[in-house]
Motif scaffolding. Structure first.
Motif, short mmCIF file in Angstrom:
data_model
loop_
_atom_site.label_atom_id
_atom_site.label_comp_id
_atom_site.label_asym_id
_atom_site.label_seq_id
_atom_site.Cartn_x
_atom_site.Cartn_y
_atom_site.Cartn_z
N SER A 178 38.15 -25.38 -2.38
CA SER A 178 38.09 -26.65 -3.09
C SER A 178 37.51 -26.42 -4.49
O SER A 178 37.05 -25.33 -4.82
N ASP A 179 37.52 -27.46 -5.31
CA ASP A 179 37.01 -27.34 -6.66
C ASP A 179 35.56 -26.86 -6.64
O ASP A 179 34.74 -27.31 -5.82
N ASP A 180 35.23 -25.95 -7.54
CA ASP A 180 33.87 -25.44 -7.63
C ASP A 180 33.40 -25.50 -9.07
O ASP A 180 33.98 -26.18 -9.91
N GLU A 181 32.34 -24.77 -9.38
CA GLU A 181 31.78 -24.82 -10.72
C GLU A 181 32.77 -24.37 -11.78
O GLU A 181 32.79 -24.89 -12.90
N VAL A 182 33.63 -23.40 -11.43
CA VAL A 182 34.64 -22.94 -12.38
C VAL A 182 35.58 -24.07 -12.76
O VAL A 182 35.91 -24.27 -13.93
N ASP A 183 36.03 -24.85 -11.79
CA ASP A 183 36.90 -25.99 -12.09
C ASP A 183 36.18 -27.02 -12.95
O ASP A 183 36.77 -27.60 -13.86
N ARG A 184 34.90 -27.21 -12.66
CA ARG A 184 34.14 -28.17 -13.47
C ARG A 184 33.95 -27.67 -14.89
O ARG A 184 33.96 -28.45 -15.84
N ILE A 185 33.76 -26.35 -15.05
CA ILE A 185 33.63 -25.78 -16.38
C ILE A 185 34.89 -26.02 -17.20
O ILE A 185 34.85 -26.41 -18.37
N THR A 186 36.05 -25.78 -16.58
CA THR A 186 37.31 -25.95 -17.31
C THR A 186 37.53 -27.41 -17.69
O THR A 186 38.12 -27.70 -18.73
N ASP A 218 43.13 -20.60 -18.34
CA ASP A 218 41.79 -21.01 -18.75
C ASP A 218 40.80 -20.98 -17.58
O ASP A 218 39.62 -20.70 -17.77
N ALA A 219 41.28 -21.28 -16.37
CA ALA A 219 40.38 -21.26 -15.22
C ALA A 219 39.92 -19.83 -14.91
O ALA A 219 38.80 -19.62 -14.45
N THR A 220 40.80 -18.84 -15.15
CA THR A 220 40.39 -17.45 -14.96
C THR A 220 39.34 -17.06 -15.98
O THR A 220 38.36 -16.39 -15.65
N PHE A 221 39.54 -17.48 -17.23
CA PHE A 221 38.51 -17.24 -18.24
C PHE A 221 37.20 -17.94 -17.85
O PHE A 221 36.11 -17.40 -18.07
N ALA A 222 37.31 -19.11 -17.25
CA ALA A 222 36.11 -19.82 -16.81
C ALA A 222 35.41 -19.05 -15.69
O ALA A 222 34.17 -19.05 -15.61
N LEU A 245 35.38 -15.78 -15.39
CA LEU A 245 34.67 -14.70 -16.08
C LEU A 245 33.40 -15.23 -16.75
O LEU A 245 32.35 -14.59 -16.72
N TYR A 246 33.52 -16.40 -17.36
CA TYR A 246 32.37 -17.05 -18.01
C TYR A 246 31.25 -17.29 -17.00
O TYR A 246 30.07 -17.02 -17.28
N LYS A 247 31.62 -17.77 -15.82
CA LYS A 247 30.61 -18.02 -14.78
C LYS A 247 29.97 -16.71 -14.31
O LYS A 247 28.76 -16.66 -14.07
N LEU A 248 30.76 -15.64 -14.21
CA LEU A 248 30.21 -14.34 -13.81
C LEU A 248 29.25 -13.80 -14.87
O LEU A 248 28.26 -13.15 -14.54
N VAL A 249 29.53 -14.09 -16.14
CA VAL A 249 28.59 -13.72 -17.21
C VAL A 249 27.32 -14.55 -17.08
O VAL A 249 26.20 -14.03 -17.14
N GLN A 250 27.47 -15.86 -16.89
CA GLN A 250 26.31 -16.74 -16.75
C GLN A 250 25.43 -16.33 -15.57
O GLN A 250 24.20 -16.43 -15.63
N ASP A 251 26.07 -15.87 -14.50
CA ASP A 251 25.32 -15.50 -13.29
C ASP A 251 24.74 -14.09 -13.37
O ASP A 251 24.11 -13.62 -12.41
N GLY A 257 23.83 -2.24 -17.93
CA GLY A 257 24.53 -1.15 -18.61
C GLY A 257 25.50 -0.37 -17.76
O GLY A 257 26.27 0.44 -18.28
N ASP A 258 25.48 -0.56 -16.45
CA ASP A 258 26.40 0.17 -15.58
C ASP A 258 27.83 -0.34 -15.76
O ASP A 258 28.07 -1.53 -15.98
N ASP A 259 28.78 0.59 -15.66
CA ASP A 259 30.18 0.20 -15.69
C ASP A 259 30.59 -0.34 -14.33
O ASP A 259 30.19 0.19 -13.28
N VAL A 260 31.39 -1.38 -14.33
CA VAL A 260 31.91 -1.96 -13.09
C VAL A 260 33.41 -2.19 -13.26
O VAL A 260 33.94 -2.11 -14.37
N ALA A 261 34.07 -2.44 -12.16
CA ALA A 261 35.50 -2.76 -12.18
C ALA A 261 35.66 -4.25 -11.92
O ALA A 261 34.99 -4.81 -11.06
N VAL A 262 36.56 -4.87 -12.65
CA VAL A 262 36.85 -6.30 -12.49
C VAL A 262 38.33 -6.44 -12.14
O VAL A 262 39.20 -6.09 -12.92
N LYS A 263 38.60 -6.92 -10.94
CA LYS A 263 39.97 -7.11 -10.48
C LYS A 263 40.33 -8.57 -10.63
O LYS A 263 39.66 -9.45 -10.09
N VAL A 264 41.39 -8.83 -11.38
CA VAL A 264 41.82 -10.20 -11.66
C VAL A 264 43.19 -10.42 -11.04
O VAL A 264 44.18 -9.81 -11.45
#
Length: 288
Positions: free
Chosen positions: A23-31, A60-64, A66-72, A98-105
């Motif tokens: 269901s709608d979550d914080e990402v949907d609310r951000i967008t 835009d929701a995918t960018f949101a 990513l934005y939430k993952l930055v915020q968190d 500073g560690d490198d991570v992988a982001v799967k979209v």
């Protein structure tokens, strides 16, 4: 065929996994809110050179997300692509420490998810959402995170899961972005017998944790720093899945065939018996 090893361990589906909420979550609310901070982030990301060539892979929701993952506090910087596919792209990113991570979209608008059907049917988490592409993708992403978590807790070497948000999964980066870890198919094994023993053990641990990989072969086992790591566990099914035994036999045939070509004495039926010769824990509480 699944009844060969499900009969003694079968329990209520709800005992296996926590419910997946699409269901709608914080990402949907951000967008919907489109606050100034997110609008600024959105413009920077859309202007980034490494994302311009993705041909609409991000909405835009995918960018949101990513934005939430930055915020968190999971991401600090977003890098270039490591791999691209029809359904998902994998990018390098930096964590705040500073560690490198992988982001799967995963692509919400991917044109063809029909091949997922064999892995989704029979899974109670997907009941009622099979006709909704967005819901399927979101649930599939969370399923991959859950599979990684369960495998990692069982002592299987997989990319360690870090966070999941909507259709974005953050996990440990195996190898370097500029030098990805090679698969078993791409290396010459110095001691293939030892490698086979490791893969057998990982398969048994997965089964002990109530999971069957479902697509295991030399193409999704990578080698890095002398360790074998199993990747691409999004399609992994629980032992309660109607096709679990069929998938496991196929995994055993793939693995046995590869190592036989490396000079190891193998047998797919013997491997199957070894993998299933453990008390499976469908609750997901299996340890190392």
């Amino acid at each position: 065929m699944a009844g060969e090893f499900i009969e003694e361990t079968e329990g209520a589906p709800g005992d296996e996994w926590t419910d997946i909420d699409v269901s709608d979550d914080e990402v949907d609310r951000i967008t919907r809110r489109q606050d100034r901070a997110f609008e600024s982030f959105l413009k920077r990301m859309k202007d980034a050179d490494q994302l311009k060539v993705q041909d609409g892979a991000f909405d835009d929701a995918t960018f949101a997300a990513l934005y939430k993952l930055v915020q968190d506090g999971h991401l600090a910087a977003f890098g270039g692509p490591i791999s691209t596919g029809k359904e998902a792209n994998v990018y390098e990113a930096a964590a705040p420490e500073g560690d490198d991570v992988a982001v799967k979209v995963y692509r919400i608008n991917a044109s063809n998810f029909q091949h997922m059907r064999d892995y989704l049917e029979g899974d109670p988490r997907f009941e009622g959402i099979r006709g909704d592409k967005k819901a399927v993708v979101l649930a599939w992403t969370r399923k991959e995170f859950a599979n990684l978590s369960r495998a990692h807790d069982a002592g299987v070497r997989v990319p360690e899961p870090i966070a999941v948000q909507r259709n974005v999964l953050v996990m440990e980066l195996i190898g370097e972005a500029t030098d990805p870890a090679p698969t078993l198919h791409d290396v010459t094994l110095e001691n293939p017998g030892t490698a086979y023993d490791v893969v057998r053990e990982y398969m048994q641990r997965l089964f002990g944790a109530g999971l069957v990989h479902g697509d295991l072969s030399e193409y999704n086992i990578v080698v890095h720093d002398g360790e074998l790591t199993i990747i691409d566990v999004g399609q992994a099914v629980t032992i309660h899945h109607g096709n679990a035994a069929e998938f496991l036999r196929r995994d055993c045939e793939n693995v046995a065939s590869f190592f036989a070509r490396q000079g190891v004495e193998t047998d797919a039926d013997e491997l199957y018996e070894h993998v299933t010769d453990v008390e499976a824990d469908p609750s997901g509480d299996a340890g190392e």
